[in-house]
Structure formats: structure tokens, C-alpha cells
Write a protein that holds these residues in place. Structure first.
Motif, PDB file in Angstrom:
ATOM      1  N   GLY A 132       0.826  -1.198   0.000  1.00 42.34           N
ATOM      2  CA  GLY A 132       0.000   0.000   0.000  1.00 42.34           C
ATOM      3  C   GLY A 132       0.858   1.244   0.000  1.00 42.34           C
ATOM      4  N   LYS A 133       0.185   2.386  -0.105  1.00 39.45           N
ATOM      5  CA  LYS A 133       0.855   3.679  -0.088  1.00 39.45           C
ATOM      6  C   LYS A 133       0.350   4.496   1.097  1.00 39.45           C
ATOM      7  N   LEU A 134       1.299   5.013   1.859  1.00 40.26           N
ATOM      8  CA  LEU A 134       0.981   5.870   2.990  1.00 40.26           C
ATOM      9  C   LEU A 134       1.670   7.215   2.762  1.00 40.26           C
ATOM     10  N   LEU A 135       1.639   8.079   3.745  1.00 40.26           N
ATOM     11  CA  LEU A 135       2.369   9.335   3.650  1.00 40.26           C
ATOM     12  C   LEU A 135       3.863   9.053   3.669  1.00 40.26           C
ATOM     13  N   SER A 136       4.611   9.702   2.795  1.00 38.44           N
ATOM     14  CA  SER A 136       6.055   9.511   2.774  1.00 38.44           C
ATOM     15  C   SER A 136       6.703  10.310   3.901  1.00 38.44           C
ATOM     16  N   ASN A 137       7.867   9.840   4.317  1.00 39.92           N
ATOM     17  CA  ASN A 137       8.654  10.515   5.364  1.00 39.92           C
ATOM     18  C   ASN A 137       7.857  10.710   6.654  1.00 39.92           C
ATOM     19  N   ILE A 138       7.075   9.735   7.004  1.00 41.57           N
ATOM     20  CA  ILE A 138       6.334   9.798   8.266  1.00 41.57           C
ATOM     21  C   ILE A 138       7.153   9.104   9.351  1.00 41.57           C
ATOM     22  N   PHE A 143       1.818   1.163  15.712  1.00 42.27           N
ATOM     23  CA  PHE A 143       1.261   0.336  14.649  1.00 42.27           C
ATOM     24  C   PHE A 143       0.379  -0.718  15.287  1.00 42.27           C
ATOM     25  N   MET A 144      -0.877  -0.800  14.839  1.00 43.44           N
ATOM     26  CA  MET A 144      -1.829  -1.765  15.361  1.00 43.44           C
ATOM     27  C   MET A 144      -2.681  -2.276  14.208  1.00 43.44           C
ATOM     28  N   VAL A 145      -3.348  -3.393  14.424  1.00 43.55           N
ATOM     29  CA  VAL A 145      -4.221  -3.972  13.408  1.00 43.55           C
ATOM     30  C   VAL A 145      -5.539  -4.348  14.061  1.00 43.55           C
ATOM     31  N   MET A 146      -6.634  -3.964  13.405  1.00 45.50           N
ATOM     32  CA  MET A 146      -7.967  -4.362  13.858  1.00 45.50           C
ATOM     33  C   MET A 146      -8.697  -4.971  12.671  1.00 45.50           C
ATOM     34  N   GLU A 147      -9.011  -6.247  12.802  1.00 43.32           N
ATOM     35  CA  GLU A 147      -9.631  -7.019  11.724  1.00 43.32           C
ATOM     36  C   GLU A 147      -8.772  -6.930  10.471  1.00 43.32           C
ATOM     37  N   SER A 148      -9.241  -6.300   9.389  1.00 44.69           N
ATOM     38  CA  SER A 148      -8.479  -6.255   8.142  1.00 44.69           C
ATOM     39  C   SER A 148      -7.897  -4.875   7.864  1.00 44.69           C
ATOM     40  N   SER A 166      -6.556  -0.194   4.585  1.00 47.13           N
ATOM     41  CA  SER A 166      -7.319  -1.429   4.366  1.00 47.13           C
ATOM     42  C   SER A 166      -6.482  -2.416   3.574  1.00 47.13           C
ATOM     43  N   PHE A 167      -6.343  -3.636   4.119  1.00 46.76           N
ATOM     44  CA  PHE A 167      -5.613  -4.674   3.404  1.00 46.76           C
ATOM     45  C   PHE A 167      -6.373  -5.149   2.166  1.00 46.76           C
ATOM     46  N   PHE A 168      -7.711  -5.041   2.187  1.00 44.92           N
ATOM     47  CA  PHE A 168      -8.532  -5.580   1.101  1.00 44.92           C
ATOM     48  C   PHE A 168      -8.438  -4.728  -0.163  1.00 44.92           C
ATOM     49  N   ASP A 169      -8.750  -3.442  -0.057  1.00 45.82           N
ATOM     50  CA  ASP A 169      -8.769  -2.599  -1.258  1.00 45.82           C
ATOM     51  C   ASP A 169      -7.572  -1.654  -1.348  1.00 45.82           C
ATOM     52  N   LYS A 170      -6.611  -1.774  -0.410  1.00 53.17           N
ATOM     53  CA  LYS A 170      -5.366  -1.001  -0.423  1.00 53.17           C
ATOM     54  C   LYS A 170      -5.601   0.511  -0.331  1.00 53.17           C
ATOM     55  N   CYS A 209      -3.589  23.381  28.902  1.00 55.96           N
ATOM     56  CA  CYS A 209      -3.287  22.041  28.437  1.00 55.96           C
ATOM     57  C   CYS A 209      -4.573  21.231  28.342  1.00 55.96           C
ATOM     58  N   LEU A 210      -4.770  20.571  27.213  1.00 53.25           N
ATOM     59  CA  LEU A 210      -5.980  19.784  26.989  1.00 53.25           C
ATOM     60  C   LEU A 210      -5.624  18.337  26.706  1.00 53.25           C
ATOM     61  N   PHE A 211      -6.354  17.436  27.320  1.00 58.72           N
ATOM     62  CA  PHE A 211      -6.238  16.007  27.030  1.00 58.72           C
ATOM     63  C   PHE A 211      -7.528  15.603  26.349  1.00 58.72           C
ATOM     64  N   GLU A 212      -7.426  15.130  25.115  1.00 63.80           N
ATOM     65  CA  GLU A 212      -8.621  14.805  24.340  1.00 63.80           C
ATOM     66  C   GLU A 212      -8.594  13.358  23.872  1.00 63.80           C
ATOM     67  N   ILE A 213      -9.788  12.772  23.817  1.00 65.18           N
ATOM     68  CA  ILE A 213      -9.975  11.445  23.244  1.00 65.18           C
ATOM     69  C   ILE A 213     -10.893  11.605  22.043  1.00 65.18           C
ATOM     70  N   LYS A 214     -10.354  11.344  20.864  1.00 71.48           N
ATOM     71  CA  LYS A 214     -11.149  11.444  19.644  1.00 71.48           C
ATOM     72  C   LYS A 214     -11.467  10.027  19.179  1.00 71.48           C
ATOM     73  N   THR A 215     -12.756   9.764  19.066  1.00 69.59           N
ATOM     74  CA  THR A 215     -13.238   8.412  18.772  1.00 69.59           C
ATOM     75  C   THR A 215     -13.702   8.325  17.323  1.00 69.59           C
ATOM     76  N   TYR A 216     -13.219   7.275  16.630  1.00 73.03           N
ATOM     77  CA  TYR A 216     -13.569   7.041  15.222  1.00 73.03           C
ATOM     78  C   TYR A 216     -14.141   5.635  15.083  1.00 73.03           C
ATOM     79  N   ASN A 217     -15.024   5.477  14.088  1.00 76.15           N
ATOM     80  CA  ASN A 217     -15.553   4.136  13.853  1.00 76.15           C
ATOM     81  C   ASN A 217     -14.599   3.362  12.954  1.00 76.15           C
ATOM     82  N   TYR A 218     -14.973   2.146  12.633  1.00 77.19           N
ATOM     83  CA  TYR A 218     -14.093   1.253  11.877  1.00 77.19           C
ATOM     84  C   TYR A 218     -13.772   1.809  10.490  1.00 77.19           C
ATOM     85  N   GLU A 219     -14.686   2.613   9.950  1.00 78.95           N
ATOM     86  CA  GLU A 219     -14.468   3.210   8.632  1.00 78.95           C
ATOM     87  C   GLU A 219     -13.638   4.483   8.696  1.00 78.95           C
TER      88      GLU A 219
END
Length: 524
Positions: A132-138, A143-148, A166-170, A209-219
Motif C-alpha cells: 500500500g501507499k501511505l504518507l512519505s517521510n512519516i 502500529f496496530m491492526v484491527m480485523e483487516s 485497508s488490506f482488502f482494497d489497499k 493544556c488539553l487532554f482529548e480522546i477522539k473516537t472514530y468508527n471502523y471506517e
């Protein structure tokens, strides 16, 4: 390369010559021959009751990339399967991750946006490679994996970024609302049951100073943002214990002002996006926090705390904490942390000439991290602080900041262990009670010459077992032999399951027949 999070480097204690009084017994052993012609690196990934995975990496040659050889071992250190993988010479390994079913590695091609992912089935050894392709020079930090899908977090041009690949559609999606100035990644928590990704950030805005939790769904869609802010306190870090899809507990440490120095611990229940019942626990309120001190020094400290309280003054302490992952049992949540501070040394550079500018000068440079003690705090499932204990750490300096104290559970008891110059210090606790005081386990000279290695590693494995591994001479080799093997040894700490007290010499001797029946396997 960053290794799987289950690893915690320690200096190993092991061997046939181990004194019986140490109550550390060898239950199984295996050796892998080390090549005298190839540059080989071994890595071990403990898998709990699933056994262990051994990876051997051979250096590049003739334009080819590294050869990776995998051997899966059972809990008795018997080979289950083996497999190999040839890494493309254009890629370098970056990070690894492991869950209950698979182990994953991410590889990057330098100065490009091309990445590879290796997926290994832990039961069968079957491999799958995804590109796959991600951002360069990151600069990848997690690194974690959830399902696919792979979740990768790091910094791009100095700003935090989290990507979902996504491993399925890259396809790769960059999570929104994170790429901000004056913001740092604090951690990522995966709620696999509900398919949620929680990204925790620490930022400085408008002198606050702020501590934030940003929640995202699987998509990767942003679902909600939970902000923890207080006029008097600043949240430094947090870990999440989910209760259901909308409610959870958040446990971590806090400071006074925007500093990395902890003032104490906190726990909060979060309902939807609102933190409730935020409870702050100062270090001075922990009953056993100062047990690492000598009795006289501790008495003076307690007297000082009481005197300041009687005068209406606050007791403020400044400590650096290295928090472990929270441990959840049937009825408790355990927070484990190590107290440390940077270790500095004075250096005197050598003179480079008669008129050297640096002649006679010296400077201070950081030389690793020094640990003072570890704390264990228990919370019930309703989020109430119940007990605490501490474990003194003496003369321990590590070049890297890493978890040094290991915990193994024996019913209602916990064994804490840490290394120090070839010895292992242990302590047995039952909640706030110390059942067995700190004990140093030494090696006999014969065991030291054959088994001891400065680079050896010890990991809490499962139940009452530890896993020790590293390089050594073969067990039956002569003192002048240059041959080496890479070994794994299964060790058990013998404790009475009722009292938590180490078994007596008599009881331990009665179990030596079990030790003798454990046969050593050798893999070449």
C-alpha cells in the motif's frame, strides 16, 4: 525496529546450577545453533499459552534482502511449525504488532510512500503480504491492526497523523481533526468489540493544556471528542477500560500545570463525551507509595505530610511515571507504573592538541534512566480506588526507557521481579500486603559461566511461568569453546497457592523429579 509490546527486556536468571532456595525451577529448554558465517539476529515473541514465536533474521547478501525464518514453539518449547520469508532489499522493517491470532510487520521503502505489511497466522504459519501507499517521510510511533485494517500513528512535518489502511482494497484514510500544531499523540486504544478507534492527544491551546480522546468508527469517521480539562490540574496520560459502547473508565496520571511531572493518579467514568466522577489521588494519599524509602526517611516524610495537612497546605510531589498497560482481572483493574528520572554523568573530553579549547572542561550528558520504585494500584469495577503497594528498585539504570518490572499472577498473589547486575529481585504481594519481602536471587558460579549473558531477556509468560532467552554457549561446551546457541528456557517460580509463600527447601526438593523429567530439545 520496534518490537511487540509484550516484550520487557530483563537480565535473565537461569540454569541447572540455580540454588534450590531461590525457588526458580527450569521446566523446559531449547537451543538454536548460531551460524558462525552469517550475521544472524534472533527475536522472541512470547504468545502466552499459545507458546512463543522465534524469528531469525539473516543479513542481506548478493543483492537480496534479509531472510526471515520463523519457528513456532508450544508452551513446552516443542517446535510446532516453521516457515521463511524473504524481505525485498528495498524495504526496511519499522514496527511489529501481535494479537491473539496473527503477528504483523510493517516495512517502509525510504524516501517514498510505498509500504509493505507481512501477516503471519500464529496457528498455521501461513503468510500473506499486503502492499500500500501511505504518507512519505512519516515518523511512525505506533502500529496496530484491527480485523483487516492497519492503524498507523506518527508525525508528519512535526504534526500528529493517524492513518487507517485497508488490506482488502489497499486504500488509506487519514483520520480527520488530528493534524494540528502544538499537539502530541498520547496513545491509541482499540475497542475491537465495538469497532472503535480511540486516539488520545495532549495539546496546548490558549495557555491551557488539553487532554482529548477522539473516537472514530471502523471506517475512520469521527464519532465524538471527549475533552478533559481542569483549571488546577492537567491530564498527562490515560488508558481506557470500556464498559459498553458509550461508557468507559479512563485511568492515568495528572500534573500541576503543563509539565511532564506527575502529581498523582486519577480515574474518571466517561458517559458518551462527558467525564464524570473525576477522582484525583495524590501520591501522598497512597498508603504504601513511600515504602521504597528507608524506615527513617519514610517516617520523616509521613510526618512532613501530616504537618503540612494540619496547616492547610498541599503536599505536591513531582515524579516521572512510566505507565504499563492496565491489567484487568475478574474483579479488579490494576495500574502498574515505574518511577524514574534521567540519569546524568560528567564527561571529560580528551585533549586534541596543545591548544585544545576543551582542555580541562567537562560537561553533563544524559546516560540512561534510573528507576527508584514501582507502584501497583487496584481499582474495583466501579472505578473506586481500593489499595496500593510499592516495590523498591535499587541501583537499576537502563539506557532505554522501558518497562523493567515484570508481574506474574498466582491466584490472589502477584510476583514482581526486576533485574540488577545479573541478579533478580522478587517480591510477592497480596493487594496492599507484602507476603514475601524483596528477595535477591543469585547465580552460582557454574551457572554464571555457562548461562549468564548481559543481553539476555526475561518476560512474564503466562500463569506462574517466565520465559528467558538470549545467547550463550551450549550447555555441554568446554570453557574455551567459541560456539554459541540461542536458547529459550521456561522457568517457574514455586509459590504455595494458598499462602503465596515460596515453597520450603524440603518442598522444593520433592519437586526436583519434575525438573529432571523435563527433557531439553535442540533445534538446529
Amino acid at each position: 525496529m520496534k518490537y511487540l509490546r509484550v516484550l520487557s527486556p530483563l537480565i535473565a536468571f537461569l540454569g541447572c546450577g540455580l540454588p534450590v532456595s531461590a525457588q526458580l525451577e527450569k521446566a523446559a529448554h531449547i537451543e538454536f545453533a548460531v551460524s558462525s558465517s552469517l550475521d544472524e539476529n534472533f527475536e522472541v515473541f512470547p504468545l502466552g499459552q499459545q507458546g512463543a514465536l522465534v524469528l531469525t533474521r539473516s543479513g542481506m547478501y548478493q543483492g537480496h534482502g534479509e531472510e526471515w525464518r520463523f519457528v513456532k514453539l508450544s508452551e513446552d518449547l516443542k517446535p510446532v511449525w516453521n516457515n521463511s520469508f524473504r524481505l525485498n532489499f528495498r524495504f526496511i522493517p519499522v514496527m511489529a504488532y501481535q494479537n491473539h491470532t496473527h503477528a504483523y510487520w510493517v516495512f517502509a521503502e525510504p524516501d517514498t510512500d510505498r509500504f509493505q505489511f507481512l501477516q503471519v497466522n500464529l496457528e498455521t504459519g501461513f503468510q500473506d503480504v499486503h502492499e500500500g501507499k501511505l504518507l512519505s517521510n512519516i515518523d511512525l510511533q505506533q502500529f496496530m491492526v484491527m480485523e483487516s485494517k492497519a492503524i498507523l500513528a506518527g508525525y508528519h512535518r512535526g504534526r500528529p497523523v493517524v492513518m487507517v489502511h485497508s488490506f482488502f482494497d489497499k486504500t488509506t484514510r487519514v483520520l480527520p481533526d488530528l493534524y494540528e500544531k502544538n499537539s502530541e499523540l498520547n496513545g491509541i486504544d482499540l475497542n475491537e468489540k465495538d469497532g472503535l478507534i480511540n486516539v488520545m492527544t495532549y495539546s496546548f491551546r490558549k495557555r491551557q493544556c488539553l487532554f482529548e480522546i477522539k473516537t472514530y468508527n471502523y471506517e475512520g469517521r469521527h464519532m465524538k471528542t471527549t475533552t478533559l480539562t481542569d483549571q488546577d490540574y492537567s491530564i498527562i496520560s490515560g488508558q481506557i477500560i470500556p464498559l459498553n459502547e458509550s461508557d468507559s473508565y479512563l485511568i492515568g496520571n495528572y500534573s500541576i500545570g503543563c509539565t511532564p511531572f506527575s502529581q498523582g493518579l486519577y480515574i474518571s467514568q466517561i458517559r458518551d463525551t462527558e467525564p464524570e466522577n473525576l477522582e484525583y489521588i495524590e501520591f501522598s494519599e497512597l498508603r504504601n507509595f513511600f515504602n521504597y524509602m528507608s524506615p527513617k526517611r519514610k517516617a520523616r516524610m509521613i510526618e512532613r505530610i501530616g504537618r503540612r495537612k494540619s496547616l492547610g497546605k498541599e503536599n505536591r510531589f513531582r515524579y516521572r511515571l512510566l505507565l504499563h498497560n492496565l491489567i484487568e482481572t475478574e474483579d479488579e483493574i490494576l495500574l502498574v507504573a515505574e518511577v524514574y528520572y534521567p540519569n546524568y554523568r560528567n564527561y571529560n573530553p580528551p585533549s586534541t592538541g596543545i591548544n585544545s579549547f576543551y582542555r580541562g572542561s567537562s560537561f553533563r550528558a544524559q546516560d540512561g534512566f534510573r528507576y527508584t520504585h514501582a507502584i501497583v494500584c487496584g481499582f474495583d469495577k466501579n472505578g473506586r480506588y481500593k489499595w496500593d503497594n510499592s516495590f523498591a528498585i535499587k541501583n537499576l539504570v537502563s539506557q532505554d526507557l522501558q518497562e523493567m518490572v515484570q508481574l506474574s499472577r498466582f491466584g490472589e498473589y502477584w510476583v514482581l521481579a526486576y533485574p540488577e547486575e545479573g541478579n533478580i529481585h522478587t517480591e510477592v504481594i497480596k493487594k496492599e500486603k507484602v507476603v514475601v519481602e524483596s528477595t535477591k536471587h543469585e547465580l552460582q558460579p557454574r551457572a554464571r559461566s555457562l548461562f549468564f549473558n548481559e543481553s539476555a531477556i526475561l518476560a512474564a509468560w503466562y500463569d506462574k511461568y517466565f520465559l528467558a532467552f538470549g545467547r550463550q554457549k551450549p550447555e555441554n561446551a568446554s570453557p574455551n569453546s567459541q560456539k554459541e546457541v540461542y536458547y529459550l528456557t521456561k522457568l517457574t517460580y514455586q509459590v504455595d497457592p494458598v499462602t503465596g509463600i515460596p515453597l520450603s527447601d524440603t518442598a522444593a526438593n520433592s519437586k526436583t523429579s519434575l525438573q529432571k523429567r523435563s527433557t531439553d530439545s535442540t533445534a538446529n
